[in-house]
Design an enzyme around this catalytic site. Sequence first.
Site, PDB file in Angstrom:
ATOM      1  N   ARG A 128       5.460   0.075  -6.122  1.00  7.68           N
ATOM      2  CA  ARG A 128       5.331  -0.558  -5.235  1.00  7.68           C
ATOM      3  C   ARG A 128       4.452  -1.862  -5.227  1.00  7.68           C
ATOM      4  O   ARG A 128       4.351  -2.831  -4.333  1.00  7.68           O
ATOM      5  CB  ARG A 128       5.044  -0.060  -4.004  1.00  7.68           C
ATOM      6  CG  ARG A 128       6.269   0.987  -3.846  1.00  7.68           C
ATOM      7  CD  ARG A 128       5.906   2.033  -2.645  1.00  7.68           C
ATOM      8  NE  ARG A 128       6.004   1.320  -1.167  1.00  7.68           N
ATOM      9  CZ  ARG A 128       6.975   1.467  -0.468  1.00  7.68           C
ATOM     10  NH1 ARG A 128       8.055   2.141  -0.930  1.00  7.68           N
ATOM     11  NH2 ARG A 128       6.951   0.817   0.686  1.00  7.68           N
ATOM     12  N   TRP A 176      -3.300  -2.759  -1.584  1.00  2.00           N
ATOM     13  CA  TRP A 176      -2.613  -4.085  -1.764  1.00  2.00           C
ATOM     14  C   TRP A 176      -3.305  -4.817  -0.957  1.00  2.00           C
ATOM     15  O   TRP A 176      -3.205  -4.820   0.260  1.00  2.00           O
ATOM     16  CB  TRP A 176      -1.023  -4.170  -1.568  1.00  2.00           C
ATOM     17  CG  TRP A 176      -0.472  -5.741  -1.509  1.00  2.00           C
ATOM     18  CD1 TRP A 176      -0.256  -6.322  -0.527  1.00  2.00           C
ATOM     19  CD2 TRP A 176      -0.001  -6.103  -2.472  1.00  2.00           C
ATOM     20  NE1 TRP A 176       0.164  -7.515  -0.757  1.00  2.00           N
ATOM     21  CE2 TRP A 176       0.575  -7.357  -2.163  1.00  2.00           C
ATOM     22  CE3 TRP A 176       0.555  -5.759  -3.852  1.00  2.00           C
ATOM     23  CZ2 TRP A 176       1.240  -8.094  -3.006  1.00  2.00           C
ATOM     24  CZ3 TRP A 176       1.033  -6.736  -4.611  1.00  2.00           C
ATOM     25  CH2 TRP A 176       1.570  -7.846  -4.165  1.00  2.00           C
ATOM     26  N   LYS A 233       7.445  -4.208  -3.931  1.00  2.00           N
ATOM     27  CA  LYS A 233       8.711  -3.462  -3.850  1.00  2.00           C
ATOM     28  C   LYS A 233       9.339  -3.649  -2.427  1.00  2.00           C
ATOM     29  O   LYS A 233      10.460  -4.075  -2.248  1.00  2.00           O
ATOM     30  CB  LYS A 233       8.592  -2.083  -4.451  1.00  2.00           C
ATOM     31  CG  LYS A 233      10.300  -1.523  -4.344  1.00  2.00           C
ATOM     32  CD  LYS A 233      11.281  -2.438  -5.426  1.00  2.00           C
ATOM     33  CE  LYS A 233      12.790  -2.014  -5.262  1.00  2.00           C
ATOM     34  NZ  LYS A 233      13.470  -3.220  -5.686  1.00  2.00           N
ATOM     35  N   GLU A 257      20.562 -16.510  -6.755  1.00  2.00           N
ATOM     36  CA  GLU A 257      20.028 -15.197  -6.949  1.00  2.00           C
ATOM     37  C   GLU A 257      19.788 -15.516  -8.500  1.00  2.00           C
ATOM     38  O   GLU A 257      18.598 -14.769  -9.063  1.00  2.00           O
ATOM     39  CB  GLU A 257      21.227 -14.093  -6.745  1.00  2.00           C
ATOM     40  CG  GLU A 257      20.736 -12.729  -7.516  1.00  2.00           C
ATOM     41  CD  GLU A 257      19.436 -12.083  -7.023  1.00  2.00           C
ATOM     42  OE1 GLU A 257      18.939 -12.608  -5.884  1.00  2.00           O
ATOM     43  OE2 GLU A 257      18.941 -10.746  -7.346  1.00  2.00           O
ATOM     44  N   HIS A 267      22.612 -35.877  -4.485  1.00  2.00           N
ATOM     45  CA  HIS A 267      22.135 -36.264  -3.311  1.00  2.00           C
ATOM     46  C   HIS A 267      20.508 -36.149  -3.752  1.00  2.00           C
ATOM     47  O   HIS A 267      20.150 -35.975  -2.442  1.00  2.00           O
ATOM     48  CB  HIS A 267      22.627 -35.501  -2.153  1.00  2.00           C
ATOM     49  CG  HIS A 267      23.838 -35.626  -2.190  1.00  2.00           C
ATOM     50  ND1 HIS A 267      24.511 -36.985  -1.514  1.00  2.00           N
ATOM     51  CD2 HIS A 267      25.129 -34.745  -2.064  1.00  2.00           C
ATOM     52  CE1 HIS A 267      25.614 -36.850  -1.341  1.00  2.00           C
ATOM     53  NE2 HIS A 267      26.383 -35.643  -1.704  1.00  2.00           N
ATOM     54  N   CYS A 326       0.814  -1.099  -0.027  1.00  4.00           N
ATOM     55  CA  CYS A 326      -0.019  -0.046  -0.283  1.00  4.00           C
ATOM     56  C   CYS A 326       0.783   1.189   0.102  1.00  4.00           C
ATOM     57  O   CYS A 326       2.072   1.165   0.477  1.00  4.00           O
ATOM     58  CB  CYS A 326      -0.881   0.038   1.056  1.00  4.00           C
ATOM     59  SG  CYS A 326      -1.955  -1.368   1.405  1.00  4.00           S
ATOM     60  N   LYS A 386      15.861 -14.438  -9.789  1.00  4.88           N
ATOM     61  CA  LYS A 386      15.492 -13.399 -10.714  1.00  4.88           C
ATOM     62  C   LYS A 386      14.846 -13.910 -11.599  1.00  4.88           C
ATOM     63  O   LYS A 386      13.744 -13.293 -12.161  1.00  4.88           O
ATOM     64  CB  LYS A 386      16.765 -12.843 -11.489  1.00  4.88           C
ATOM     65  CG  LYS A 386      17.543 -11.826 -10.644  1.00  4.88           C
ATOM     66  CD  LYS A 386      17.020 -10.332 -10.563  1.00  4.88           C
ATOM     67  CE  LYS A 386      16.259 -10.379  -9.294  1.00  4.88           C
ATOM     68  NZ  LYS A 386      16.854 -10.264  -8.058  1.00  4.88           N
ATOM     69  N   GLU A 403      11.038 -14.950 -10.201  1.00  4.43           N
ATOM     70  CA  GLU A 403      10.196 -13.829  -9.966  1.00  4.43           C
ATOM     71  C   GLU A 403       9.810 -12.875 -11.292  1.00  4.43           C
ATOM     72  O   GLU A 403       8.526 -12.369 -11.149  1.00  4.43           O
ATOM     73  CB  GLU A 403      10.743 -12.980  -8.814  1.00  4.43           C
ATOM     74  CG  GLU A 403      12.116 -12.063  -9.230  1.00  4.43           C
ATOM     75  CD  GLU A 403      12.620 -11.173  -7.984  1.00  4.43           C
ATOM     76  OE1 GLU A 403      11.751 -10.915  -7.284  1.00  4.43           O
ATOM     77  OE2 GLU A 403      13.516 -11.046  -8.233  1.00  4.43           O
ATOM     78  N   ASN A 452      -1.967   2.087   5.736  1.00  2.00           N
ATOM     79  CA  ASN A 452      -1.053   0.748   5.332  1.00  2.00           C
ATOM     80  C   ASN A 452      -0.800  -0.057   6.429  1.00  2.00           C
ATOM     81  O   ASN A 452      -0.658   0.633   7.750  1.00  2.00           O
ATOM     82  CB  ASN A 452       0.510   1.414   5.036  1.00  2.00           C
ATOM     83  CG  ASN A 452       0.176   2.302   3.644  1.00  2.00           C
ATOM     84  OD1 ASN A 452      -0.747   2.198   3.014  1.00  2.00           O
ATOM     85  ND2 ASN A 452       1.358   2.852   3.185  1.00  2.00           N
ATOM     86  N   GLY A 453      -0.799  -1.297   6.691  1.00  2.98           N
ATOM     87  CA  GLY A 453      -0.361  -2.416   7.440  1.00  2.98           C
ATOM     88  C   GLY A 453      -1.514  -3.213   8.059  1.00  2.98           C
ATOM     89  O   GLY A 453      -2.310  -3.094   7.111  1.00  2.98           O
TER      90      GLY A 453
HETATM   91  C1  F6R Z   1      13.884  -9.742  -5.140  1.00  4.34           C
HETATM   92  C2  F6R Z   1      13.724  -8.671  -4.354  1.00  4.34           C
HETATM   93  C3  F6R Z   1      13.439  -9.026  -2.902  1.00  4.34           C
HETATM   94  C4  F6R Z   1      14.114  -8.230  -1.838  1.00  4.34           C
HETATM   95  C5  F6R Z   1      13.874  -8.365  -0.366  1.00  4.34           C
HETATM   96  C6  F6R Z   1      14.283  -7.594   0.489  1.00  4.34           C
HETATM   97  O1  F6R Z   1      14.173  -9.347  -6.526  1.00  4.34           O
HETATM   98  O2  F6R Z   1      13.917  -7.670  -4.715  1.00  4.34           O
HETATM   99  O3  F6R Z   1      13.680 -10.449  -2.670  1.00  4.34           O
HETATM  100  O4  F6R Z   1      15.503  -8.290  -1.968  1.00  4.34           O
HETATM  101  O5  F6R Z   1      12.259  -8.305  -0.446  1.00  4.34           O
HETATM  102  O6  F6R Z   1      14.082  -6.246   0.244  1.00  4.34           O
HETATM  103  P1  F6R Z   1      14.683  -5.216   0.994  1.00  4.34           P
HETATM  104  O7  F6R Z   1      16.294  -5.244   0.326  1.00  4.34           O
HETATM  105  O8  F6R Z   1      14.169  -3.575   0.505  1.00  4.34           O
HETATM  106  O9  F6R Z   1      14.893  -5.313   2.292  1.00  4.34           O
END
Ligand code: F6R
Length: 606
Positions: A27, A72, A601, A481, A504, A2, A485, A488, A98-99
Amino acid sequence: MCGIVAYVGPKDAAPILLEGLQRLEYRGYDSAGVVVSNRGLKMRKVKGRVADLAAVVPARFRGTLGIGHTRWATHGAPSDVNAHPHLSADERIAVVHNGIIENADELRAKLEADGAVFVSETDSEVLSHLIARTVEDADSLAEAVRGALKRVVGTYGIAVIDAQRPGEVVVARNGSPIVLGIGEKEMFAASDVAALVRYTRQVVHLEDGELAVLKTDGFTTFASDARETAKEPLTVDWEAGHYDTGGYEHYLLKEISEQPETVARTLRGRLDDRFHIAHLGGLNMDARETRSFRRVKIIGCGSAYYSGQIGAQLIEELARIPADAEPASEFRYRSPVVEPDTLYVAISQSGETYDTLAAVQELKRKGGRVLGIVNTVGSAIAREVDGGLYLHAGPEVSVASTKAFTSTAVAFALLALHLGRVRDLSPADGRRICEGLRALPGQIKEILALEPQIKELAHKYAGSPSMMFVGRVRGYPVAREGAQKLKEISYVHAEAYPASELKHGPLALIGPEMPTVAIVPDDELLDKNLTTLGEIRARGGRVLMVGHREADPRLADDCLVVPRNEIELDPILLSIPLQIFAYHAAVALERDVDKPRNLAKSVTVE
Ligand code: F6R
């Protein structure tokens, strides 16, 4: 997640609120709404995008005070009715939230028993009803809000207006960020500075438990017991232009392409060529203290956690201190043993991730020494830690982390060099690492130039229903990672395993329909990695090798050759082609690259 925007001043609020909401779109959200005050409250809210909201806001939607929201869904499906703001029954009070209010059901039942009629399924609507109950008799809107919040269990960032007090907005924070923006005879508030930078760079972050009253001529902040608090405004150096795509088709590609500069910014002023050390004044620790730690524990979530795994490896190798990384969310729930001789490092791009913040707070309660590696200046985690390093990577808008991931790994290299050089890392090795770090921006440019080849490979492999990513020791977090990527943003199922673990169990998955991306740096483990490739090929698996040389065609179908740095720093470079690979796979599959489904985000809820 949100988003909140609020405005009070001499101008028409609606265009400012809509513009602010647009800046928060990155976001992730499913509905949006605004309310302005002008002889009563005027509200519009819709399920859909901010553009859909703008389309239903009439030209004569006048009022110089207002609040807006992007929602959201948590309690109740995305719908016009569940969208915020929420009004009290008499339409006097409007609230955006928010929350999550944990005792919303209980409060709702009590209010309903008392005659309140709820129109939405949200937890947030209890707030407008609660505030409306007491606002008539309260000395101020702030007092009524404070009274309502006392009855609430949970997390919130809220903005509230009262039709009978058309000159003020009240905002409050507990676990969900609120930032005030100070203008010329006008005040703003938002859940993210992104919504403010077009109007002001002077900001004030609210702490948990704080409440603020915003008026045209300024603001006043209060602690939860109603005592006034003194706040120093901070100047943010992020500009509105940082939030544009800058001619790129997606923010993600823009942010991947910015990495030569963002890495250079993370390094700027921090490398000392005379003593081959890193200058990290923000750690707030002298050499004696820096030497005293016997262990390093790194916490973060998602990609931040994976960059922490690269960091742990760097610290063990360069400083010879045992180090490991753990998801912050797991750490905080397992009642961790907090040791005085352990250095804790929390990582967060946004500085607002709730699980990471909660883990930091738990550590601080138990007396732990916590450093932060954070991108967002003045964010909650940055304020909570004892010291640390800012990434200076600029705002990251695309939901998937790229430049912040890379800069975090670079920041860990600096920290490892720093910890190493006050211990046993030789000046010669210090020089080698300093030189390696300086070479990174140029080498990242070379990798970016491989984009046409990587795009072709992404198109070749994007049709696979599932992909395996493997790496060994330094290569393992790179594989994790890379898989993160891909899954997601392209929604292609991807698994990451240490190369040694394949036999294994997961080797059973390997076949022509499940290709493998193998991270194979030219290090002391090269032969072992090549053996793994042979095992995969023997089961009919296709292999895309990412490493430092072309492989025997019997071992790999395709090779992506990236420039070589020092072996300790290679994971930083090896991660970048995987970002480009995931990007082009997502584009090929026509995904919503910058706003992947179900993701936000910054995750400011538990
Ligand atoms: C993946 C991604 C998330 C963030 C995670 C932590 O691409 O962006 O996995 O890395 O939500 O977010 P921050 O770094 O803002 O604490």
